[in-house]
Design a protein around this motif. Structure first.
Motif, PDB file in Angstrom:
ATOM      1  N   TRP A  10       0.674  -1.258  -0.011  1.00 54.44           N
ATOM      2  CA  TRP A  10       0.055  -0.070  -0.058  1.00 54.44           C
ATOM      3  C   TRP A  10       0.829   1.092   0.091  1.00 54.44           C
ATOM      4  O   TRP A  10       1.896   1.419   0.714  1.00 54.44           O
ATOM      5  N   ARG A  11       0.397   1.995  -0.926  1.00 52.89           N
ATOM      6  CA  ARG A  11       1.041   3.608  -0.701  1.00 52.89           C
ATOM      7  C   ARG A  11      -0.255   4.609  -0.794  1.00 52.89           C
ATOM      8  O   ARG A  11      -1.142   4.171  -1.457  1.00 52.89           O
ATOM      9  N   ASP A  12       0.087   5.762  -0.051  1.00 48.33           N
ATOM     10  CA  ASP A  12      -1.020   6.653  -0.115  1.00 48.33           C
ATOM     11  C   ASP A  12      -0.823   7.526  -1.224  1.00 48.33           C
ATOM     12  O   ASP A  12      -1.838   7.998  -1.801  1.00 48.33           O
ATOM     13  N   ARG A  13       0.335   7.808  -1.560  1.00 51.69           N
ATOM     14  CA  ARG A  13       0.406   8.955  -3.025  1.00 51.69           C
ATOM     15  C   ARG A  13       0.266   7.952  -4.268  1.00 51.69           C
ATOM     16  O   ARG A  13       1.120   7.415  -4.332  1.00 51.69           O
ATOM     17  N   ARG A  14      -0.775   8.305  -4.787  1.00 52.85           N
ATOM     18  CA  ARG A  14      -1.058   7.489  -6.175  1.00 52.85           C
ATOM     19  C   ARG A  14      -1.197   8.399  -7.477  1.00 52.85           C
ATOM     20  O   ARG A  14      -2.252   8.224  -8.175  1.00 52.85           O
ATOM     21  N   ASN A  15      -0.643   9.487  -7.486  1.00 48.92           N
ATOM     22  CA  ASN A  15      -0.751  10.419  -8.552  1.00 48.92           C
ATOM     23  C   ASN A  15       0.561  10.381  -9.227  1.00 48.92           C
ATOM     24  O   ASN A  15       1.320  11.267  -9.160  1.00 48.92           O
ATOM     25  N   ALA A  16       0.821   9.556 -10.404  1.00 51.12           N
ATOM     26  CA  ALA A  16       1.910   9.255 -11.025  1.00 51.12           C
ATOM     27  C   ALA A  16       1.354   9.534 -12.495  1.00 51.12           C
ATOM     28  O   ALA A  16       0.340   9.375 -12.930  1.00 51.12           O
ATOM     29  N   LYS A  17       2.620   9.966 -13.418  1.00 46.81           N
ATOM     30  CA  LYS A  17       2.003  10.309 -14.851  1.00 46.81           C
ATOM     31  C   LYS A  17       1.774   8.897 -15.611  1.00 46.81           C
ATOM     32  O   LYS A  17       1.225   9.004 -16.726  1.00 46.81           O
ATOM     33  N   MET A  18       2.175   7.733 -14.951  1.00 47.44           N
ATOM     34  CA  MET A  18       1.867   6.615 -15.849  1.00 47.44           C
ATOM     35  C   MET A  18       0.378   5.949 -15.766  1.00 47.44           C
ATOM     36  O   MET A  18      -0.168   5.186 -16.211  1.00 47.44           O
ATOM     37  N   GLY A  19      -0.265   6.682 -14.690  1.00 46.98           N
ATOM     38  CA  GLY A  19      -1.715   6.169 -14.432  1.00 46.98           C
ATOM     39  C   GLY A  19      -1.810   5.731 -12.988  1.00 46.98           C
ATOM     40  O   GLY A  19      -1.328   6.084 -12.251  1.00 46.98           O
ATOM     41  N   ARG A  20      -2.795   4.863 -13.061  1.00 41.72           N
ATOM     42  CA  ARG A  20      -3.276   4.238 -11.804  1.00 41.72           C
ATOM     43  C   ARG A  20      -2.302   3.274 -11.276  1.00 41.72           C
ATOM     44  O   ARG A  20      -1.748   2.286 -11.944  1.00 41.72           O
ATOM     45  N   PHE A  21      -2.241   3.293  -9.984  1.00 42.97           N
ATOM     46  CA  PHE A  21      -1.286   2.462  -9.030  1.00 42.97           C
ATOM     47  C   PHE A  21      -1.605   0.995  -9.383  1.00 42.97           C
ATOM     48  O   PHE A  21      -0.879   0.027  -9.457  1.00 42.97           O
ATOM     49  N   GLU A  22      -2.985   0.636  -9.309  1.00 42.95           N
ATOM     50  CA  GLU A  22      -3.621  -0.646  -9.326  1.00 42.95           C
ATOM     51  C   GLU A  22      -2.925  -1.194 -10.829  1.00 42.95           C
ATOM     52  O   GLU A  22      -2.835  -2.393 -10.968  1.00 42.95           O
ATOM     53  N   ASP A  23      -2.888  -0.352 -11.896  1.00 40.88           N
ATOM     54  CA  ASP A  23      -2.608  -0.973 -13.176  1.00 40.88           C
ATOM     55  C   ASP A  23      -1.126  -1.315 -13.123  1.00 40.88           C
ATOM     56  O   ASP A  23      -0.470  -2.360 -13.818  1.00 40.88           O
ATOM     57  N   CYS A  24      -0.272  -0.489 -12.284  1.00 43.28           N
ATOM     58  CA  CYS A  24       1.260  -1.005 -12.238  1.00 43.28           C
ATOM     59  C   CYS A  24       1.353  -2.049 -11.529  1.00 43.28           C
ATOM     60  O   CYS A  24       2.175  -2.758 -11.854  1.00 43.28           O
ATOM     61  N   ARG A  25       0.537  -2.305 -10.476  1.00 41.12           N
ATOM     62  CA  ARG A  25       0.470  -3.600  -9.576  1.00 41.12           C
ATOM     63  C   ARG A  25       0.285  -4.835 -10.446  1.00 41.12           C
ATOM     64  O   ARG A  25       0.818  -5.811 -10.527  1.00 41.12           O
ATOM     65  N   ALA A  26      -0.830  -4.597 -11.352  1.00 44.37           N
ATOM     66  CA  ALA A  26      -1.256  -5.534 -12.270  1.00 44.37           C
ATOM     67  C   ALA A  26      -0.350  -6.103 -13.214  1.00 44.37           C
ATOM     68  O   ALA A  26      -0.150  -7.316 -13.695  1.00 44.37           O
ATOM     69  N   LEU A  27       0.463  -5.226 -13.910  1.00 44.76           N
ATOM     70  CA  LEU A  27       1.455  -5.397 -14.782  1.00 44.76           C
ATOM     71  C   LEU A  27       2.398  -6.332 -14.119  1.00 44.76           C
ATOM     72  O   LEU A  27       3.077  -7.369 -14.879  1.00 44.76           O
ATOM     73  N   ILE A  28       2.863  -6.039 -12.990  1.00 44.31           N
ATOM     74  CA  ILE A  28       3.847  -6.931 -12.330  1.00 44.31           C
ATOM     75  C   ILE A  28       3.584  -8.183 -12.064  1.00 44.31           C
ATOM     76  O   ILE A  28       4.030  -9.343 -12.283  1.00 44.31           O
ATOM     77  N   ILE A  29       2.082  -8.367 -11.688  1.00 50.32           N
ATOM     78  CA  ILE A  29       1.732  -9.777 -11.425  1.00 50.32           C
ATOM     79  C   ILE A  29       1.622 -10.539 -12.501  1.00 50.32           C
ATOM     80  O   ILE A  29       1.715 -11.545 -12.742  1.00 50.32           O
ATOM     81  N   GLU A  30       1.049  -9.971 -14.017  1.00 50.60           N
ATOM     82  CA  GLU A  30       0.815 -10.485 -15.025  1.00 50.60           C
ATOM     83  C   GLU A  30       2.315 -10.928 -15.618  1.00 50.60           C
ATOM     84  O   GLU A  30       2.488 -12.309 -15.882  1.00 50.60           O
TER      85      GLU A  30
END
Length: 186
Positions: free
Chosen positions: A116-136
């Motif tokens: 978990w992280r509280d700051r979720r405003n990055a240029k790449m988009g949603r933190f959940e999408d970043c996590r999903a990419l790693i999982i895939e």
């Protein structure tokens, strides 16, 4: 009376690769970080390769003189902050995990997605999408995923900076839960 010393015995050799969280950044005591707790609780001889600010970068892969039975890889939160897009991140995650698979073929490899992280405003988009990419990417290589979001409760008081780096209690949750997940596969 006579005293004796029992030698320390280990059950496995553990290599932990990751960012500042693996390093134990912001922890008041090294012995209370999740990496040290994993070593203790899994009765492991360990090599902790945690580097503050690190991210999935295939150029950082080196063969080291340590032959692990188990490897953990825990990156992603810095990638989320610094990569310009998910597609660029995927290129690096893919290349890094390919390198890990080559270096540690036949070993149990666990990929810990970001906690978990509280700051979720990055240029790449949603933190959940970043996590999903790693999982895939981990699944494509038959690596064992450990869901970071389930390892440390999303409570700011469990983080020394209230948004990213666990404190002693946060690391205790992290270690206990990661040990339980790893033990399911040993």
């Amino acid at each position: 009376g006579a005293t004796s010393i029992r030698p320390c015995t280990v059950d496995l050799r553990l290599l932990m690769i990751g960012d500042s969280i693996t390093q134990g950044w912001e922890s008041e005591y090294d012995s209370m970080t999740y990496a040290y707790a994993l070593s203790r609780d899994l009765r492991a001889s360990s090599n902790i390769q945690g580097v503050g600010g690190a991210y999935y970068d295939e150029s950082t892969l080196d063969a080291i003189p340590f032959e692990p039975d188990v490897v953990t890889v825990a990156y992603g939160t810095n990638d989320y902050d610094m990569r310009p897009s998910l597609s660029v991140m995927r290129e690096h995650v893919s290349a890094f995990l390919d390198g890990i698979a080559d270096l540690y073929a036949g070993k149990k490899i666990f990929v810990l997605s970001p906690i978990w992280r509280d700051r979720r405003n990055a240029k790449m988009g949603r933190f959940e999408d970043c996590r999903a990419l790693i999982i895939e990417e981990a699944a494509k290589r038959n690596m064992i995923h450990i869901d970071g979001l389930k390892m440390v409760p999303p409570i700011p008081s469990l983080f020394s900076d209230a948004f990213l780096h666990p404190n002693a209690l946060g690391f205790a949750y992290y270690a206990e839960n990661v040990v339980r997940e790893i033990q399911k596969h040993l």
